[in-house]
Design a protein around this motif. Sequence first.
Motif, PDB file in Angstrom:
ATOM      1  N   THR A 267       0.806  -1.227   0.000  1.00 59.97           N
ATOM      2  CA  THR A 267       0.000   0.000   0.000  1.00 59.97           C
ATOM      3  C   THR A 267       0.832   1.266   0.000  1.00 59.97           C
ATOM      4  N   GLY A 268       2.071   1.184   0.501  1.00 62.51           N
ATOM      5  CA  GLY A 268       2.878   2.385   0.653  1.00 62.51           C
ATOM      6  C   GLY A 268       2.500   3.214   1.858  1.00 62.51           C
ATOM      7  N   GLU A 269       1.616   2.694   2.697  1.00 57.18           N
ATOM      8  CA  GLU A 269       1.149   3.399   3.890  1.00 57.18           C
ATOM      9  C   GLU A 269       1.440   2.553   5.128  1.00 57.18           C
ATOM     10  N   PRO A 270       1.481   3.188   6.319  1.00 53.54           N
ATOM     11  CA  PRO A 270       1.721   2.398   7.527  1.00 53.54           C
ATOM     12  C   PRO A 270       0.641   1.343   7.752  1.00 53.54           C
ATOM     13  N   SER A 271       1.075   0.198   8.240  1.00 56.71           N
ATOM     14  CA  SER A 271       0.143  -0.850   8.637  1.00 56.71           C
ATOM     15  C   SER A 271      -0.013  -0.811  10.151  1.00 56.71           C
TER      16      SER A 271
ATOM     17  N   MET B  46       5.106   1.156  10.067  1.00 58.79           N
ATOM     18  CA  MET B  46       4.227   0.247  10.791  1.00 58.79           C
ATOM     19  C   MET B  46       3.994   0.794  12.194  1.00 58.79           C
ATOM     20  N   VAL B  47       2.745   0.763  12.638  1.00 58.61           N
ATOM     21  CA  VAL B  47       2.397   1.144  14.006  1.00 58.61           C
ATOM     22  C   VAL B  47       2.071  -0.131  14.770  1.00 58.61           C
ATOM     23  N   ILE B  48       2.867  -0.420  15.781  1.00 57.19           N
ATOM     24  CA  ILE B  48       2.665  -1.610  16.612  1.00 57.19           C
ATOM     25  C   ILE B  48       2.111  -1.167  17.952  1.00 57.19           C
TER      26      ILE B  48
ATOM     27  N   LEU C  96      -1.085   9.978  21.052  1.00 60.33           N
ATOM     28  CA  LEU C  96       0.186   9.268  20.955  1.00 60.33           C
ATOM     29  C   LEU C  96       0.210   8.367  19.732  1.00 60.33           C
ATOM     30  N   ILE C  97      -0.914   7.738  19.426  1.00 67.40           N
ATOM     31  CA  ILE C  97      -0.988   6.871  18.244  1.00 67.40           C
ATOM     32  C   ILE C  97      -0.851   7.702  16.972  1.00 67.40           C
ATOM     33  N   GLU C  98      -1.458   8.884  16.945  1.00 63.28           N
ATOM     34  CA  GLU C  98      -1.281   9.727  15.760  1.00 63.28           C
ATOM     35  C   GLU C  98       0.186  10.142  15.601  1.00 63.28           C
ATOM     36  N   LYS C  99       0.822  10.515  16.713  1.00 61.11           N
ATOM     37  CA  LYS C  99       2.236  10.884  16.653  1.00 61.11           C
ATOM     38  C   LYS C  99       3.067   9.716  16.125  1.00 61.11           C
ATOM     39  N   ALA C 100       2.775   8.528  16.612  1.00 64.01           N
ATOM     40  CA  ALA C 100       3.496   7.346  16.148  1.00 64.01           C
ATOM     41  C   ALA C 100       3.325   7.147  14.645  1.00 64.01           C
ATOM     42  N   TYR C 101       2.112   7.336  14.155  1.00 63.88           N
ATOM     43  CA  TYR C 101       1.815   7.179  12.727  1.00 63.88           C
ATOM     44  C   TYR C 101       2.668   8.123  11.887  1.00 63.88           C
ATOM     45  N   HIS C 102       2.728   9.386  12.292  1.00 66.75           N
ATOM     46  CA  HIS C 102       3.484  10.364  11.508  1.00 66.75           C
ATOM     47  C   HIS C 102       4.982  10.083  11.565  1.00 66.75           C
TER      48      HIS C 102
ATOM     49  N   VAL D 185       7.130   1.685  14.536  1.00 64.71           N
ATOM     50  CA  VAL D 185       7.087   2.385  15.820  1.00 64.71           C
ATOM     51  C   VAL D 185       6.226   1.565  16.769  1.00 64.71           C
ATOM     52  N   TYR D 186       6.303   1.895  18.055  1.00 65.69           N
ATOM     53  CA  TYR D 186       5.646   1.066  19.073  1.00 65.69           C
ATOM     54  C   TYR D 186       4.954   1.964  20.094  1.00 65.69           C
TER      55      TYR D 186
END
Length: 550
Positions: A68-72, A99-101, A145-151, A161-162
């Motif tokens: 996809t070219g986008e974070p999973s 990737m956001v874990i 925090l999840i949005e920050k991780a995504y970016h 990221v975790y």
Amino acid sequence: MSADGTNSRTVREDTLEVFRQLGLTTVFSNPSHTEMKLFEQWPDDFRFIMGLQEATVVGMADGYAQATGEPSLVVINGGPGTGNAMGSIYTAASAHTPMVIIGGLQARKLQQGAPFLNAPSATQLPQPYIKWAAEAARPQDVPALIEKAYHIAKQAPQGPVYVGVPEDDWIRPANSTPYKTRLVQAAVVPDPQVLADVADALNSAANPAIVAGPGVEIGGARRDLIKMAERLNARVYGSPVWPRGAFPENHPLFGGVLAPLPELINAKLADHDVVIVLGSPTFTLFTTADLFSTAPAPVDTSDAPKLPENTNFIHITDDPEAAAWSMAGSAYVTPPAAFVRGLVSLLPQRQRLALPPLSEPIPTPEASTPITEPYLFHVLSQELPTDAQVFEELPIGRAPFHEQIPLGPDNGYYATASGALGFPFAGAVGYAVARPDVRTVVVVGEGSAQYTIQALWTAGKYNLPVTFVIPNNSGYLSLKYYLDDTSQKAWQEGWDLSGVDMAGLARGFGISGERVETPEQLQAALRKALTADGPVLLDVVVSDPGLFRL
């Protein structure tokens, strides 16, 4: 607000809305107790992809993100679950996969003790193989925090990221104002002066060469790279440990994939006066020639690996760390794909002359019983769809694989970026989740397949169009041939995998599995497996190929 004036929305509800706004509505997971509050009243606009082991889950999410070219998005336990996943996290980091874990942690009130499934110092566990890790100081801060991780995951160089989330945070009240995500968009462009300087160096070169790395393909510039190579009439090499194809292997300018040995890299590149390395480190190395010797080793007084002194190496990367240790004479931190696009217009068309062949023509392998690996790959190349997405992990068979299967401009090619085994088997399944419109083909040895074998169940559960081709040589032969004959016999337990029934394992996980032992079976079995409705595994018995080539 509720009747008593408190906020009735929960952190879970706010987080699900953040997932929606960020496009994270496909979730890869092998959940444990500590994540279950997230999954209560699970909404029907989310797609949940179940995996049977955490390393497999992260590998599938890796393949999905590359498609996809986008974070999973991954949801696993933050203690033993993350521990299980570390090999795949290491590979995702090496591949710069966004990737956001989310790691599920025990409830806050239990953490001062030693509860079951505890994850002490949870954010340190996946270090140093992630870009960033955090745990919210307050439950209501989880969505932000999840949005920050995504970016952060999306910023170059991309990577996993975790975020650790205690179990009870999901049911706590959210902030009084619903959380809304922000626009964070990359706006980095190559410096025009650097483009001009590099163009001048390439235009004035008598014998330029290009080393194509995964950064070109990640940025979608494969066709632009073809134009660049054709204008320069330059030889193109795949970067060592090629984790993602960036140039068609059937193009007349392709010179093969560089071996991850400094001596062999120098032998290929020394005749070129200018070499530009695009979207790859300079260079990923596996070993050195002297370590293949079994003779007693003297004190090592040799220099560290170096590149040919009379060649001007120009390194283009979006990874500041890779630029900092680059062996190239000049390194520029800039988006590789954008750099290629900007460079093409600055390169006038050279006279197109046929370049001298790099080696003798590859002979067509003959049929035999047992089947040889080259013959298997030759027949596979005849049946492979022109748009097939190929995932490969063949520590001993990579050279004949590329010789017999020159992938075209519409074929994708994916392999491990780290050396850790297991990515292609799981990554192909994740890729197929994102792209069920094309056939995904896995070519992996029976030893490598064991690391994420659980992916077969997920492929069957979702009836994904994946064909697994297993060249089964009954051993870890890449280890066997590091040893002399005496050591091979004495240490047979360390490399002998005889008795692994891959077709039987496939059927046990609920997908079609067939064992192929003769050339007469092979072509029909491949043709059927590559056009089946759903996943198929072919367990192809092959002969011991002997000493492998890099």
